[in-house]
Scaffold this motif. Structure first.
Motif, PDB file in Angstrom:
ATOM      1  N   ILE A   1       0.944  -1.348  -0.104  1.00 57.42           N
ATOM      2  CA  ILE A   1      -0.064   0.023  -0.003  1.00 57.42           C
ATOM      3  C   ILE A   1       0.894   1.365   0.036  1.00 57.42           C
ATOM      4  O   ILE A   1       1.809   1.417   0.994  1.00 57.42           O
ATOM      5  CB  ILE A   1      -0.887   0.045   1.130  1.00 57.42           C
ATOM      6  N   GLN A   2       0.859   2.035  -1.088  1.00 58.58           N
ATOM      7  CA  GLN A   2       1.474   3.320  -0.888  1.00 58.58           C
ATOM      8  C   GLN A   2       0.633   4.535  -0.247  1.00 58.58           C
ATOM      9  O   GLN A   2      -0.592   4.607  -0.518  1.00 58.58           O
ATOM     10  CB  GLN A   2       1.546   3.514  -2.524  1.00 58.58           C
ATOM     11  N   PHE A   3       1.225   5.151   0.583  1.00 61.75           N
ATOM     12  CA  PHE A   3       0.622   6.275   1.246  1.00 61.75           C
ATOM     13  C   PHE A   3       1.036   7.754   0.416  1.00 61.75           C
ATOM     14  O   PHE A   3       2.375   7.888   0.038  1.00 61.75           O
ATOM     15  CB  PHE A   3       1.273   6.624   2.643  1.00 61.75           C
ATOM     16  N   HIS A   4       0.019   8.542  -0.056  1.00 56.58           N
ATOM     17  CA  HIS A   4       0.257   9.567  -0.978  1.00 56.58           C
ATOM     18  C   HIS A   4      -0.421  10.879  -0.310  1.00 56.58           C
ATOM     19  O   HIS A   4      -1.430  10.700   0.372  1.00 56.58           O
ATOM     20  CB  HIS A   4      -0.342   9.139  -2.370  1.00 56.58           C
ATOM     21  N   ALA A   5       0.117  12.123  -0.360  1.00 51.02           N
ATOM     22  CA  ALA A   5      -0.260  13.139  -0.042  1.00 51.02           C
ATOM     23  C   ALA A   5      -1.721  13.493  -0.450  1.00 51.02           C
ATOM     24  O   ALA A   5      -1.894  13.096  -1.902  1.00 51.02           O
ATOM     25  CB  ALA A   5       0.507  14.376  -0.093  1.00 51.02           C
TER      26      ALA A   5
ATOM     27  N   GLY B   1      -4.483  -5.256  -7.905  1.00 58.33           N
ATOM     28  CA  GLY B   1      -4.230  -3.714  -8.712  1.00 58.33           C
ATOM     29  C   GLY B   1      -3.679  -2.873  -7.416  1.00 58.33           C
ATOM     30  O   GLY B   1      -3.713  -3.469  -6.204  1.00 58.33           O
ATOM     31  N   PRO B   2      -2.906  -2.038  -7.796  1.00 57.15           N
ATOM     32  CA  PRO B   2      -2.210  -1.078  -6.673  1.00 57.15           C
ATOM     33  C   PRO B   2      -3.095  -0.388  -5.568  1.00 57.15           C
ATOM     34  O   PRO B   2      -4.375  -0.201  -6.315  1.00 57.15           O
ATOM     35  CB  PRO B   2      -1.261  -0.265  -7.314  1.00 57.15           C
ATOM     36  N   VAL B   3      -2.787  -0.367  -4.508  1.00 53.45           N
ATOM     37  CA  VAL B   3      -3.497   0.383  -3.587  1.00 53.45           C
ATOM     38  C   VAL B   3      -2.926   1.871  -3.228  1.00 53.45           C
ATOM     39  O   VAL B   3      -1.665   1.548  -2.780  1.00 53.45           O
ATOM     40  CB  VAL B   3      -4.058  -0.494  -2.126  1.00 53.45           C
ATOM     41  N   THR B   4      -3.564   2.968  -3.168  1.00 45.30           N
ATOM     42  CA  THR B   4      -2.941   4.202  -2.812  1.00 45.30           C
ATOM     43  C   THR B   4      -3.919   4.651  -1.798  1.00 45.30           C
ATOM     44  O   THR B   4      -5.015   4.654  -2.088  1.00 45.30           O
ATOM     45  CB  THR B   4      -2.867   5.158  -4.127  1.00 45.30           C
ATOM     46  N   MET B   5      -3.403   4.959  -0.723  1.00 47.22           N
ATOM     47  CA  MET B   5      -3.984   5.810   0.400  1.00 47.22           C
ATOM     48  C   MET B   5      -3.840   7.243   0.448  1.00 47.22           C
ATOM     49  O   MET B   5      -2.454   7.456   0.844  1.00 47.22           O
ATOM     50  CB  MET B   5      -3.976   5.196   1.738  1.00 47.22           C
TER      51      MET B   5
ATOM     52  N   VAL C   1       2.561   8.175   8.455  1.00 42.12           N
ATOM     53  CA  VAL C   1       1.664   7.215   8.436  1.00 42.12           C
ATOM     54  C   VAL C   1       2.470   5.835   7.943  1.00 42.12           C
ATOM     55  O   VAL C   1       2.418   4.758   8.606  1.00 42.12           O
ATOM     56  CB  VAL C   1       0.352   7.389   7.542  1.00 42.12           C
ATOM     57  N   ALA C   2       3.420   6.005   6.920  1.00 42.44           N
ATOM     58  CA  ALA C   2       4.171   4.924   6.582  1.00 42.44           C
ATOM     59  C   ALA C   2       5.120   4.352   7.536  1.00 42.44           C
ATOM     60  O   ALA C   2       5.202   3.065   7.613  1.00 42.44           O
ATOM     61  CB  ALA C   2       5.006   5.396   5.342  1.00 42.44           C
ATOM     62  N   LYS C   3       5.527   5.438   8.352  1.00 39.74           N
ATOM     63  CA  LYS C   3       6.321   4.865   9.578  1.00 39.74           C
ATOM     64  C   LYS C   3       5.605   4.013  10.746  1.00 39.74           C
ATOM     65  O   LYS C   3       6.115   3.001  11.199  1.00 39.74           O
ATOM     66  CB  LYS C   3       7.038   6.007  10.265  1.00 39.74           C
ATOM     67  N   GLN C   4       4.584   4.352  10.797  1.00 36.47           N
ATOM     68  CA  GLN C   4       3.700   3.920  11.732  1.00 36.47           C
ATOM     69  C   GLN C   4       3.184   2.307  11.296  1.00 36.47           C
ATOM     70  O   GLN C   4       3.093   1.493  12.181  1.00 36.47           O
ATOM     71  CB  GLN C   4       2.344   4.801  11.922  1.00 36.47           C
ATOM     72  N   ALA C   5       2.912   2.252   9.945  1.00 36.87           N
ATOM     73  CA  ALA C   5       2.689   1.335   9.182  1.00 36.87           C
ATOM     74  C   ALA C   5       3.718  -0.060   9.228  1.00 36.87           C
ATOM     75  O   ALA C   5       3.298  -1.074   8.867  1.00 36.87           O
ATOM     76  CB  ALA C   5       1.876   1.450   7.854  1.00 36.87           C
ATOM     77  N   ALA C   6       4.849   0.583   9.135  1.00 37.20           N
ATOM     78  CA  ALA C   6       6.187  -0.473   8.681  1.00 37.20           C
ATOM     79  C   ALA C   6       6.078  -1.711   9.770  1.00 37.20           C
ATOM     80  O   ALA C   6       6.277  -2.846   9.211  1.00 37.20           O
ATOM     81  CB  ALA C   6       7.475   0.408   8.884  1.00 37.20           C
ATOM     82  N   PRO C   7       6.075  -1.551  11.161  1.00 33.53           N
ATOM     83  CA  PRO C   7       5.919  -2.662  11.827  1.00 33.53           C
ATOM     84  C   PRO C   7       4.664  -3.676  11.754  1.00 33.53           C
ATOM     85  O   PRO C   7       4.755  -4.699  11.813  1.00 33.53           O
ATOM     86  CB  PRO C   7       5.929  -2.222  13.241  1.00 33.53           C
ATOM     87  N   MET C   8       3.661  -3.065  11.144  1.00 29.95           N
ATOM     88  CA  MET C   8       2.574  -3.745  11.030  1.00 29.95           C
ATOM     89  C   MET C   8       2.560  -4.510   9.768  1.00 29.95           C
ATOM     90  O   MET C   8       2.119  -5.728   9.652  1.00 29.95           O
ATOM     91  CB  MET C   8       1.288  -2.773  10.764  1.00 29.95           C
ATOM     92  N   ALA C   9       3.422  -4.048   8.824  1.00 37.41           N
ATOM     93  CA  ALA C   9       3.851  -4.873   7.596  1.00 37.41           C
ATOM     94  C   ALA C   9       4.292  -5.924   7.791  1.00 37.41           C
ATOM     95  O   ALA C   9       4.458  -7.256   7.442  1.00 37.41           O
ATOM     96  CB  ALA C   9       4.328  -4.012   6.573  1.00 37.41           C
ATOM     97  N   ALA C  10       5.492  -6.072   8.909  1.00 36.66           N
ATOM     98  CA  ALA C  10       6.123  -7.141   9.371  1.00 36.66           C
ATOM     99  C   ALA C  10       5.204  -8.246   9.874  1.00 36.66           C
ATOM    100  O   ALA C  10       5.634  -9.343   9.708  1.00 36.66           O
ATOM    101  CB  ALA C  10       7.296  -6.561  10.136  1.00 36.66           C
ATOM    102  N   VAL C  11       4.235  -7.674  10.685  1.00 41.22           N
ATOM    103  CA  VAL C  11       3.190  -8.653  11.369  1.00 41.22           C
ATOM    104  C   VAL C  11       2.465  -9.286  10.326  1.00 41.22           C
ATOM    105  O   VAL C  11       2.396 -10.472  10.050  1.00 41.22           O
ATOM    106  CB  VAL C  11       2.371  -7.765  12.232  1.00 41.22           C
ATOM    107  N   ALA C  12       2.088  -8.579   9.058  1.00 41.64           N
ATOM    108  CA  ALA C  12       1.448  -9.203   8.238  1.00 41.64           C
ATOM    109  C   ALA C  12       2.056 -10.063   7.258  1.00 41.64           C
ATOM    110  O   ALA C  12       1.450 -11.420   7.040  1.00 41.64           O
ATOM    111  CB  ALA C  12       0.975  -8.052   7.001  1.00 41.64           C
TER     112      ALA C  12
END
Length: 490
Positions: free
Chosen positions: A7-11, A146-150, A158-169
C-alpha cells in the motif's frame, strides 16, 4: 510465500479523484460532515455521495461496513465504496473497515481517501490482511491485485507507523501459507527447508534430525512419527536482537504435518483438514519471521517438532510405553493423542538448553477445546497469572479471541497409569484440560508457561473481518504484541 498487499501512502491530491479508474474507497460516518476530499468527490458526483451517507441504509450499517455506488456519474471510477468509520474508532474497527476494502479489492487500482484519520495505518493493515488469497495450487492465470494508494495528510508519518504492521502481516501470511498447504507438499522435509530459508532474515536456524533426537532421548516425539516415511525433525530458530547473554523467551509449536490418528485412526469424514495439525508450529514460524523483519530488540527462540502421524507396520500402538526426554514413562492409550507427546519432548529440550524467561506453546491439540469454546476463542492454560494475564491483554488488544481455562490437581490425578508414570489420554470429559495437565508435567516449576490450544481458531470454514475462509494465522499478532510490550528493550 504470499506477500502482503503493498500500500502506497500519498499526500492528499484532490485532482486525482476525477480521473481515477478502478475503485475509490471513502471514509465517512453517519451524521458527520464529509472530509475535504469527500466534499470534492461529492461535487464531482453531483451530491450522490452526500445523499448516500445521509441514507437509512448507511446509518444502519455497522462501523467497518460499507455501501457501494457502482459506475458513479461524474467519475472515471468503476465504483465508489463508502466505508463507515468514525473518527474515534478503535483499532479493531479500523482494521475491520480496512478488511471490508481488502475483501472487495480486485485487479483494478484502489484509491482510499484516508486523509487525517488517526487510524489510517490500522486501516491499511486491515486492507492487506483481508486481501490475502492462497492460490499456490490454482490452475490457470493467477489473480493479480491492483495497486492500492491511500491519500493521507502526513504520508511519511503514516508509512512509519505502518512499517512494523507490515512485518506482522508478513508473519501472518507465512503462517497462513503453511497451514493451507496440503500434506503431500508440506512434508517434514519441506517444512524444515522453509524455516531454514529464514536464515536470510538473520535468524539462526538448526535442524535436528532423527539420530540426534534419539541421542537426546526424545522417544515420545519419535514414537509419533514411526509409521511415516517422512522423518521426524526438530527445528530451532533463534532471534538474538536483544542484549547478548540475556535468556530468551521461548515459543514451542506442534508441527504434525498430517494426522491420520495413527493406529487409533480418525474417521474419514473431515480427515482432509488434518493438514492443519501443524498450526502451532506455523504460528511459531510466523512470529519468528515477524521479529526478524522488524528487527525486534529481544532474544526469542522458536522450537517446532515436525512429525507425521500415520498407520504402518512400524507405527506406535495403543498400549506402548515410551520414555520421554525428561525421563518420565508414558503409556500410549490413544495414538491420536499424539501432539502432547511431541510437545513433551520439545518443551523439556527448550528449558534444558535455553532456560527461558518464559515459554508459550501452541498446538491444535484437542477437539474438546472446540466443544468448550467454539471457533471464537483459543483456550489458554497457564501456571503463571502474570504471563497469562499479559498474554490475554495482548490478545484482546489485537482482537484475537482467547479465554483462560482451569487447571488443578483433580484433573491431574486422571493421568495416573497402571504400568507407567502417566497416560497420554484420559477420555472425553475435560479432554482439553487433561491435555494441558499432561503438558504441565514437562514444564519446570520455575518456568512461567502458557499452553494455547488453537484447534478451534487456526482454520475456519467461513471468512472473518481479516481473513478469508481457511487458515487464519491466529496468534501471530497477539504473540508479537506480548513480546513487544513485555520483553522487548528499547
Amino acid at each position: 510465500m504470499s506477500n502482503p498487499l503493498p500500500i502506497q501512502f500519498h499526500a492528499t491530491d484532490l485532482e486525482l479523484l476525477s480521473g481515477h479508474t478502478g475503485r475509490i474507497s471513502v471514509l465517512a460516518d453517519a451524521g458527520a460532515a464529509l472530509s475535504p476530499a469527500g466534499r470534492r468527490l461529492d461535487r464531482l458526483m453531483k451530491g450522490a455521495l452526500a445523499r448516500a451517507v445521509a441514507s437509512d441504509a448507511f446509518s444502519k450499517a455497522r462501523p467497518g461496513d460499507s455501501l457501494e455506488l457502482a459506475f458513479p456519474a461524474g467519475l472515471a471510477a468503476d465504483a465508489v465504496q463508502i466505508v463507515r468509520l468514525p473518527k474515534r474508532a478503535d483499532i479493531a474497527t479500523a482494521r475491520k473497515a480496512g478488511g471490508t476494502i481488502g475483501r472487495t479489492h480486485g485487479a483494478a487500482a484502489t484509491l482510499i481517501l484516508g486523509e487525517s484519520h488517526p487510524r489510517a495505518a490500522d486501516l491499511a493493515f486491515g486492507v492487506a490482511m483481508r486481501a490475502y488469497e492462497f492460490t499456490a495450487h490454482k490452475s490457470g492465470e493467477k489473480k493479480v491485485l491492483g495497486p492500492v494508494t491511500m491519500m493521507v495528510a502526513a504520508p511519511e508519518a503514516v508509512a512509519k507507523q505502518a512499517a512494523p504492521m507490515a512485518a506482522v502481516a508478513e508473519g501472518v501470511f507465512f503462517t497462513r501459507d503453511l497451514v493451507n498447504e496440503p500434506a503431500n507438499v508440506l512434508t517434514t522435509h519441506d517444512f524444515a527447508a522453509r524455516l531454514a530459508a529464514m536464515h536470510e532474515l538473520g535468524l539462526h536456524v538448526e535442524i535436528l534430525e532423527e539420530p540426534e533426537l534419539l541421542k537426546l532421548g526424545m522417544n515420545a516425539l519419535l514414537g509419533v512419527g514411526m509409521g511415516s516415511e517422512s522423518p521426524s525433525k526438530v527445528v530451532v530458530m533463534q532471534w538474538n536482537g536483544g542484549k547478548k547473554g540475556d535468556a530468551p523467551f521461548a515459543l514451542v509449536g506442534k508441527g504434525v504435518v498430517f494426522d491420520s490418528g495413527g493406529i487409533s485412526i480418525k474417521p474419514a469424514g473431515g480427515m482432509e483438514e488434518m493438514t492443519m495439525d501443524m498450526g502451532g508450529a506455523g504460528v511459531v514460524a510466523g512470529v519468528m519471521r515477524t521479529l526478524a523483519m522488524r528487527q525486534a530488540k529481544v532474544n526469542v527462540v522458536g522450537l517446532v517438532g515436525l512429525v507425521e502421524n500415520m498407520p504402518d507396520g512400524r507405527a506406535q500402538r495403543p498400549g506402548d510405553v515410551v520414555r520421554s526426554m525428561k525421563g518420565d514413562t508414558i503409556e500410549v492409550i490413544n495414538t491420536d493423542a499424539e501432539g502432547r507427546l511431541v510437545l513433551a519432548d520439545v518443551l523439556w529440550y527448550a528449558q534444558e538448553r535455553f532456560k527461558p524467561v518464559g515459554m508459550i506453546n501452541l498446538a491444535t491439540l484437542t477437539g474438546a477445546i472446540i466443544v468448550a469454546l467454539g471457533h471464537e476463542n483459543t483456550g489458554v492454560f497457564s501456571n503463571s497469572d502474570n504471563l497469562c494475564n499479559a498474554f490475554l491483554k495482548a490478545a484482546a488488544a489485537e482482537g484475537e479471541g482467547a479465554w483462560r481455562m482451569p487447571m488443578g490437581d483433580g484433573y491431574d490425578a486422571k493421568l495416573k497409569s497402571r504400568i507407567a508414570d502417566i497416560v497420554n489420554s484420559c477420555g472425553r470429559d475435560g479432554g482439553a484440560i487433561t491435555a494441558a495437565q499432561f503438558l504441565a508435567r514437562f514444564v519446570k516449576p520455575e518456568t512461567p508457561w502458557c499452553h494455547l490450544d488453537i484447534a478451534g481458531t487456526a482454520l475456519l470454514k467461513s471468512d472473518t473481518a481479516l481473513a478469508p475462509k481457511g487458515a487464519t494465522g491466529w496468534g501471530v499478532m497477539a504473540l508479537d504484541r506480548l513480546i513487544r510490550d513485555r520483553y522487548e528493550k528499547g
